[in-house]
Design a protein around this motif. Structure first.
Motif, mmCIF file in Angstrom:
data_model
loop_
_atom_site.group_PDB
_atom_site.id
_atom_site.type_symbol
_atom_site.label_atom_id
_atom_site.label_comp_id
_atom_site.label_asym_id
_atom_site.label_seq_id
_atom_site.Cartn_x
_atom_site.Cartn_y
_atom_site.Cartn_z
ATOM 1 N N ALA A 1 0.807 -1.222 0.000
ATOM 2 C CA ALA A 1 0.000 0.000 0.000
ATOM 3 C C ALA A 1 0.839 1.270 0.000
ATOM 4 O O ALA A 1 0.306 2.353 -0.267
ATOM 5 C CB ALA A 1 -0.945 0.002 1.204
ATOM 6 N N TRP A 2 2.134 1.158 0.265
ATOM 7 C CA TRP A 2 3.017 2.323 0.199
ATOM 8 C C TRP A 2 3.751 2.372 -1.131
ATOM 9 O O TRP A 2 4.656 3.173 -1.327
ATOM 10 C CB TRP A 2 3.988 2.313 1.377
ATOM 11 N N GLY A 3 3.366 1.496 -2.055
ATOM 12 C CA GLY A 3 3.986 1.466 -3.372
ATOM 13 C C GLY A 3 5.258 0.655 -3.432
ATOM 14 O O GLY A 3 5.971 0.699 -4.435
ATOM 15 N N GLY A 4 5.552 -0.099 -2.387
ATOM 16 C CA GLY A 4 6.779 -0.885 -2.359
ATOM 17 C C GLY A 4 6.650 -2.187 -3.139
ATOM 18 O O GLY A 4 5.594 -2.820 -3.143
ATOM 19 N N TYR A 5 7.728 -2.590 -3.770
ATOM 20 C CA TYR A 5 7.752 -3.820 -4.562
ATOM 21 C C TYR A 5 7.698 -5.040 -3.644
ATOM 22 O O TYR A 5 8.405 -5.115 -2.641
ATOM 23 C CB TYR A 5 9.027 -3.854 -5.407
ATOM 24 N N LEU A 6 6.852 -6.016 -4.005
ATOM 25 C CA LEU A 6 6.745 -7.256 -3.252
ATOM 26 C C LEU A 6 7.209 -8.464 -4.052
ATOM 27 O O LEU A 6 8.053 -9.226 -3.610
ATOM 28 C CB LEU A 6 5.300 -7.480 -2.784
ATOM 29 N N GLN A 7 6.619 -8.640 -5.252
ATOM 30 C CA GLN A 7 6.908 -9.851 -6.020
ATOM 31 C C GLN A 7 6.442 -9.691 -7.458
ATOM 32 O O GLN A 7 5.404 -9.082 -7.710
ATOM 33 C CB GLN A 7 6.187 -11.057 -5.385
ATOM 34 N N ASP A 8 7.197 -10.242 -8.392
ATOM 35 C CA ASP A 8 6.771 -10.280 -9.778
ATOM 36 C C ASP A 8 5.858 -11.475 -10.024
ATOM 37 O O ASP A 8 5.893 -12.480 -9.299
ATOM 38 C CB ASP A 8 7.979 -10.362 -10.712
ATOM 39 N N ILE A 9 5.070 -11.351 -11.089
ATOM 40 C CA ILE A 9 4.198 -12.421 -11.562
ATOM 41 C C ILE A 9 4.575 -12.705 -13.011
ATOM 42 O O ILE A 9 4.828 -11.789 -13.789
ATOM 43 C CB ILE A 9 2.715 -12.001 -11.493
ATOM 44 N N GLY A 10 4.605 -13.977 -13.386
ATOM 45 C CA GLY A 10 4.842 -14.302 -14.788
ATOM 46 C C GLY A 10 6.302 -14.543 -15.092
ATOM 47 O O GLY A 10 7.024 -15.165 -14.316
ATOM 48 N N TRP B 1 12.930 9.056 -6.452
ATOM 49 C CA TRP B 1 11.690 8.510 -5.866
ATOM 50 C C TRP B 1 10.490 9.348 -6.307
ATOM 51 O O TRP B 1 9.467 8.815 -6.756
ATOM 52 C CB TRP B 1 11.848 8.519 -4.350
ATOM 53 N N ALA B 2 10.623 10.685 -6.218
ATOM 54 C CA ALA B 2 9.543 11.579 -6.656
ATOM 55 C C ALA B 2 9.350 11.509 -8.163
ATOM 56 O O ALA B 2 8.227 11.610 -8.666
ATOM 57 C CB ALA B 2 9.842 13.017 -6.230
ATOM 58 N N MET B 3 10.451 11.342 -8.895
ATOM 59 C CA MET B 3 10.395 11.251 -10.351
ATOM 60 C C MET B 3 9.479 10.117 -10.796
ATOM 61 O O MET B 3 8.797 10.215 -11.819
ATOM 62 C CB MET B 3 11.807 11.018 -10.887
ATOM 63 N N PHE B 4 9.454 9.038 -10.024
ATOM 64 C CA PHE B 4 8.588 7.915 -10.392
ATOM 65 C C PHE B 4 7.191 8.049 -9.785
ATOM 66 O O PHE B 4 6.188 7.979 -10.488
ATOM 67 C CB PHE B 4 9.208 6.584 -9.962
ATOM 68 N N TYR B 5 7.113 8.246 -8.492
ATOM 69 C CA TYR B 5 5.819 8.124 -7.823
ATOM 70 C C TYR B 5 4.873 9.298 -8.076
ATOM 71 O O TYR B 5 3.661 9.159 -7.900
ATOM 72 C CB TYR B 5 6.016 7.934 -6.319
ATOM 73 N N TYR B 6 5.401 10.442 -8.487
ATOM 74 C CA TYR B 6 4.485 11.540 -8.800
ATOM 75 C C TYR B 6 3.671 11.244 -10.058
ATOM 76 O O TYR B 6 2.451 11.392 -10.047
ATOM 77 C CB TYR B 6 5.243 12.862 -8.943
ATOM 78 N N PRO B 7 4.275 10.788 -11.160
ATOM 79 C CA PRO B 7 3.463 10.533 -12.351
ATOM 80 C C PRO B 7 3.014 9.085 -12.527
ATOM 81 O O PRO B 7 2.122 8.817 -13.346
ATOM 82 C CB PRO B 7 4.402 10.925 -13.497
ATOM 83 N N TYR B 8 3.606 8.125 -11.789
ATOM 84 C CA TYR B 8 3.350 6.715 -12.098
ATOM 85 C C TYR B 8 2.909 5.938 -10.857
ATOM 86 O O TYR B 8 2.938 6.432 -9.742
ATOM 87 C CB TYR B 8 4.601 6.040 -12.677
#
Length: 330
Positions: free
Chosen positions: A15-24, A224-231
């Motif tokens: 919920a904080w946008g942190g990576y957990l696990q890939d799928i596929g 960090w802001a470069m990614f989470y602000y638009p994506y």
């Protein structure tokens, strides 16, 4: 529980946008499909066998999955409907029937507030989440302005005005980082063609999806802001240029003269022959105010290698135009 079919690409984020696990292809199922079990914080019960286990430090988890449309949109839609399943662990022996809701053709707001109410929204998220969503330092920052789990958020008029000014400054700061990053400073490594001073950027600084600097220990908050602000949605698979497996992104916020794009003007993008892709390439336009897909009379703001009727030049290259009206020579 999430059962995913073979041949997909996806991810779990907390919920904080942190990576957990890939799928596929980049996940433990290696593109063969499988059953994923997402566990909440402080889970103490027995973990059944036969699942790829994804522990989360938050109650809410974001997951998205991409399926490829080489066989046509209708075919892949049915493929997903036939095989994708999501259900609680307690219903694993008798999963309920899935209900699929199409977002196509629907309007909905995906933008966080840009005024004081942003902080009310933030309080609701923190209050409803596990305390582990934040590290102690970040939790202390929020507590200093009155946002704490289990306590009401009730700033006085003076603090409301301070927070109103703060969100305006934060919004402007984030936009400055995104549109005109300091490529000779904290954002060195964001440019795709640094030797040409081109405006094309990567999705992540140095393709580092954890934003923890070249030493892996120092957070780069501009990146960090470069990614989470638009994506939204972080996965290492977004920074792997392996044709047929990973995905890679080239992004431009300004034109060749370093001016922000203007919707009243017409632009040309020349794509050389034989792009190094296996499945597809595409160009998608986003609104620089909402950071969402551009809404026009055109059904989808995108064209690409799978667009029916796309014209190719004699040498195999493409010229893509975008603007209010098609150029006369096209």
């Amino acid at each position: 529980m999430l059962e995913t079919p073979p041949g997909t690409l996806g991810v779990f984020n907390d919920a904080w946008g942190g990576y957990l696990q890939d799928i596929g292809f980049f996940g433990p199922d290696q593109g063969k499909g499988g059953k994923y079990l997402v566990l909440p914080p402080d889970y103490q019960s027995e973990i059944p066998d036969g699942y790829f286990v994804v522990p989360s430090k938050t109650y809410r988890v974001l997951s998205y999955i991409r399926a490829f449309i080489a066989e046509g949109l209708e075919a892949v839609t049915q493929y997903i409907k036939d095989q994708l399943r999501i259900y609680p662990l307690c219903q694993k022996d008798n999963p309920p029937e899935m209900e699929f809701i199409s977002g196509s053709g629907k309007s909905f707001n995906t933008i966080f507030p840009n005024d004081y109410t942003f902080y009310e929204h933030l309080h609701r998220v923190i209050d409803g989440e596990h305390i582990g969503i934040l590290d102690p330092e970040t939790r202390g920052f929020f507590a200093s302005i009155g946002i704490e789990k289990g306590k009401p958020f009730a700033p006085d008029d003076r603090m409301k005005q301070i927070l109103t000014d703060a969100i305006k400054i934060a919004n402007a700061t984030a936009r400055s980082i995104v549109w005109f990053p300091r490529t000779k400073g904290t954002m060195q490594g964001i440019q795709i063609y640094p030797d040409t001073d081109s405006a094309w950027q990567m999705l992540y600084v140095d393709k580092n999806v954890f934003f923890n600097g070249q030493d892996g220990q120092t957070m780069n908050y501009d990146a960090w802001a470069m990614f989470y602000y638009p994506y939204v949605g972080v996965t290492p698979a977004q920074a792997v240029g392996l044709p047929g497996r990973g995905s890679d992104y080239a992004i431009a916020y300004i034109d060749s003269e370093k001016n922000p794009f203007d919707g009243s003007k017409t632009y040309q993008l020349h794509l050389p022959p034989d792009p190094p892709v296996e499945n597809f390439w595409d160009l998608t336009l986003y609104d620089n105010q909402t950071r969402s897909m551009l809404q026009t009379s055109q059904a989808f703001p995108t064209v690409g290698s799978q667009t029916e009727g796309l014209q190719k030049n004699d040498d195999g290259s493409y010229d893509i135009y975008f603007g209010p009206d098609p150029p006369r020579r096209v």
